[in-house]
Motif scaffolding. Structure first.
Motif, PDB file in Angstrom:
ATOM      1  N   SER A 166       1.654  -9.470  -0.579  1.00  0.00           N
ATOM      2  CA  SER A 166       1.164  -7.990  -0.273  1.00  0.00           C
ATOM      3  C   SER A 166       1.607  -7.654   1.000  1.00  0.00           C
ATOM      4  O   SER A 166       1.945  -8.477   1.994  1.00  0.00           O
ATOM      5  CB  SER A 166      -0.330  -8.185  -0.530  1.00  0.00           C
ATOM      6  OG  SER A 166      -1.052  -9.081   0.478  1.00  0.00           O
ATOM      7  N   LYS A 209       0.344  -4.783   3.656  1.00  0.00           N
ATOM      8  CA  LYS A 209      -0.632  -3.731   4.333  1.00  0.00           C
ATOM      9  C   LYS A 209      -0.119  -2.951   5.506  1.00  0.00           C
ATOM     10  O   LYS A 209       0.158  -3.656   6.603  1.00  0.00           O
ATOM     11  CB  LYS A 209      -1.993  -4.340   4.471  1.00  0.00           C
ATOM     12  CG  LYS A 209      -3.015  -3.497   5.302  1.00  0.00           C
ATOM     13  CD  LYS A 209      -3.809  -2.581   4.135  1.00  0.00           C
ATOM     14  CE  LYS A 209      -4.617  -1.725   4.796  1.00  0.00           C
ATOM     15  NZ  LYS A 209      -5.196  -0.512   4.175  1.00  0.00           N
ATOM     16  N   ASP A 233       0.896  -1.332  -0.019  1.00  0.00           N
ATOM     17  CA  ASP A 233       0.105   0.064   0.208  1.00  0.00           C
ATOM     18  C   ASP A 233       0.861   1.211  -0.139  1.00  0.00           C
ATOM     19  O   ASP A 233       2.280   1.245   0.174  1.00  0.00           O
ATOM     20  CB  ASP A 233      -1.013  -0.065   1.242  1.00  0.00           C
ATOM     21  CG  ASP A 233      -0.177   0.126   2.704  1.00  0.00           C
ATOM     22  OD1 ASP A 233       0.794   0.273   2.633  1.00  0.00           O
ATOM     23  OD2 ASP A 233      -0.979   0.109   3.314  1.00  0.00           O
ATOM     24  N   THR A 234       0.349   2.275  -0.256  1.00  0.00           N
ATOM     25  CA  THR A 234       1.205   3.630  -0.309  1.00  0.00           C
ATOM     26  C   THR A 234       2.149   3.934   0.940  1.00  0.00           C
ATOM     27  O   THR A 234       3.103   4.332   0.553  1.00  0.00           O
ATOM     28  CB  THR A 234       0.041   4.767  -0.312  1.00  0.00           C
ATOM     29  OG1 THR A 234      -0.911   4.417  -1.304  1.00  0.00           O
ATOM     30  CG2 THR A 234       0.800   5.996  -1.121  1.00  0.00           C
ATOM     31  N   GLN A 273       3.223  -1.027  -6.157  1.00  0.00           N
ATOM     32  CA  GLN A 273       2.011  -0.491  -5.791  1.00  0.00           C
ATOM     33  C   GLN A 273       1.022  -1.640  -5.894  1.00  0.00           C
ATOM     34  O   GLN A 273       0.893  -2.187  -7.053  1.00  0.00           O
ATOM     35  CB  GLN A 273       1.678   0.857  -6.673  1.00  0.00           C
ATOM     36  CG  GLN A 273       0.357   1.169  -6.503  1.00  0.00           C
ATOM     37  CD  GLN A 273       0.232   2.114  -5.038  1.00  0.00           C
ATOM     38  OE1 GLN A 273       0.986   2.850  -4.869  1.00  0.00           O
ATOM     39  NE2 GLN A 273      -0.702   1.843  -4.121  1.00  0.00           N
TER      40      GLN A 273
END
Lengths: 410, 410
Positions: free
Chosen positions: A312, A314, A284-285, A296
């Motif tokens: 991923s 987060k 995430d950003t 991204q």
């Protein structure tokens, strides 16, 4: 197919009544027979491999298909290990003494006829038979068409050994037809099959859930999360993540998603990026701002079971946010927290909805033999009947035996 | 329907986390509210009754539909009884200590969202909600269209009381639409509903099994047998049969079929015909030769759940024949043997495939409260997840909580 169903049903009444010692002797006999007839198995397997090569199947698939003397020995050893495990049947699970004076015993019994639909791993043919048989069941097996000759070779040896032991050979039946219609027909055999267990890809499992009129046990898919809390031991977190992601990539209990508390993200994410330099991170950003080399993430990434060197990432600002993110994206398989804070870990284990919730350990332990259950038929990701690793006990049902002295109901 | 599903899913994460004392307080509050708002319920019920009468529904159906102050008091008392039962959640069911040093606890958790499809008994609305709520679940209820006003009146009172207790009102949701499409749509909501329990006629249950993509728990149908063995106490057998057949006719645990050993048939059948003179017997040739007033049975009779003053009669020459006949014709609900021979009764309880197998007692005891489980949501006749009376425990699942000290898998 009708005949297969009838044969299985009849065999099930026989297999349910076998003594533990008889079943264990037969399992050892089958193990010997597999080694003794190893050449027949390898010959059949060679046919499957030749077809696979001529059809240019990928290497991973050919590797799963391939048998050799070592693999056959492992398969036979699996049956011997089963033979020394405790029998799961005729166990008195509970006893009740209600006021009416009846004595009620809850006793474990077999499920009956178990159908298994799987892809091209010939070892499953023997492993699944062994577990189901030890739990007093009969099996109808529908393996991938690529493994048909190997599967039929295994079936022939097992059936012959069953017959030599004066048992009904139809305790195992492999469906010979390799077309999809056979699978479709099998999924509608609710008169004969008590439970259907699909093993394999998400696509296979979803198709079975959609089309089956038989109760299905959903297995397999694992979008497993590890949450690194603000009170985590970061060295421990690194070691656990490396193990959960990289020790074996293509398995359902591998980690696919990291959730990290903002308070330690700035310290931890660069450590992680360095340690796991060959892993691709979809972040995430906020995480990407800390480690610019992270890719991204799209929303889909957080639902993805990569089964490869990718995960991923987060960031969250609270435990509750971590819990909400995980419960929304996980597949109810296995999720972990790394923390030294007891209160936080208690909240996490209570709130996360997964078959297995870990504190300070790798998700890779969700496995029948690691749990001490012996072999497993799969990891259930549903809540009905069985959850998590399914061993012998999970292949049984129960009945109530009620003893009276002439009681009638008032 | 989508909104109902989303609301239920969200409410389920809240209901799962409620403390036992909070749930018990709310159950008692709802019981008071039902009594307090009794006039609203009776007014709604009157609408349903008027429609039913104008459509000339039969008396039994109207009786099931009808509420009065006594029936509302019984329904409220049911909730109070639930409130004093043990909480089924957060119980450590088992603990494992595998060699890897992990501590594995198997802990009871709610199933999640439970869908219930039932016919026109408005009491089920409250009873089913109570059981599911106490076990930490949320419910989506689809009752028969004849009871819609009564059901919505109950729902309104329960939702209001939940809100007053600062709980999510969507812990209970009744589907307002009375058409079949709503039922069809509900059966496909596998994203939101964890398990579907149909309660009612065989037709309803079969339809749900066929169309549902959600795991279904099959309940209800009972073609219950009593086998009178050659070593039976015939006076006891008579009393048990009279109770099992006649004490209540329309229930699933009533007896529907007598199996009798030839050695005592000549003595016993005339005794039975005299004692149960108002019952119609559909008998095989041998039984009919003994009591000529018996009607000749067709093969279908042995599969029939009469739910009236009628039963089938089959003569057998051995225990094995009795077992084979029963296992072929029963619905896996409840079957009994009357015998004083321990060896025979042990064989019978081992070989009969039913949720509940009795020795010297009436089949009418297959019931949650008779078993000491408290109320029940139904009698499961399948082998997966739960078998026999389903009380609070059977409305739960479990998860594994695994505590480590940084373990990784080798």
């Amino acid at each position: 197919m009708e005949t297969i169903g009838l044969n299985a049903k009849k065999a099930a009444t026989e297999s349910a009544q076998l003594s533990a010692s008889k079943k264990n002797d037969v399992l050892k006999d089958i193990a010997s027979a597999l080694l003794h007839h190893q050449e027949d198995i390898l010959k059949a397997n060679k046919k499957d491999l030749e077809t696979a090569q001529s059809q240019e199947l990928d290497d991973a698939m050919i590797d799963r298909l391939k048998l050799n003397p070592n693999r056959i020995k492992d398969i036979a050893d699996g049956l011997v290990k089963l033979s020394i495990m405790d029998d799961p049947l005729q166990e008195i699970l509970e006893t009740y003494h209600p006021e009416n004076g009846l004595i009620i015993e809850k006793v474990s019994v077999p499920l009956g006829v178990i159908g298994i639909i799987y892809e091209s791993r010939p070892n499953v043919t023997v492993d699944a038979f062994g577990l189901c048989f030890k739990a007093g069941n009969t099996v109808i097996l529908k393996g991938g068409k690529e493994a048909i000759h190997s599967n039929l070779a295994f079936e022939a040896i097992i059936q012959k050994t069953l017959s030599q032991n004066k048992l009904n050979p139809f305790i195992i039946q492999c469906i010979q037809s390799t077309d999809r219609q056979a699978t479709q027909a099998m999924m509608k055999m609710d008169q004969y099959i008590d439970v259907l267990i699909p093993r394999g890809s998400q696509g296979l499992i979803k198709a079975v859930l959609k089309h089956s009129t038989i109760p299905v046990i959903e297995t397999g898919a694992g979008n497993c999360h590890i949450y690194v809390d603000k009170d985590a031991d970061l060295t421990m977190a690194l070691a656990i993540i490396e193990n959960a992601k990289c020790q074996r990539l293509g398995v359902c209990n591998a980690m696919e998603s990291l959730v990290v508390h903002e308070a330690i993200a700035k310290t931890f994410l660069p450590m992680l990026a360095e340690q796991l330099h060959d892993v691709e991170f979809f972040a995430d950003t906020k995480a990407q701002a800390i480690v610019p080399s992270f890719t991204q993430a799209t929303p889909l990434d957080f639902y993805t079971e990569y089964l490869s060197k990718a995960m991923s990432v987060k960031t969250v600002s609270s435990l509750q946010q971590a819990v909400d993110h995980i419960n929304e994206h996980n597949t109810k398989h296995s999720d972990a927290i790394i923390t030294n804070n007891q209160e936080t870990s208690d909240m996490f284990t209570r709130l996360i909805d997964s078959s297995t919730v870990y504190v300070n350990a790798s998700t890779r332990f969700t496995d029948g033999s690691e749990f001490g259950f012996g072999a497993e038929i799969g990891i259930s990701t549903q809540k009905l009947h069985a959850r998590g690793p399914m061993g012998l006990k999970q292949l049984t049902s129960y009945k109530y035996i009620v003893k009276g002295k002439g009681q009638t109901r008032v």
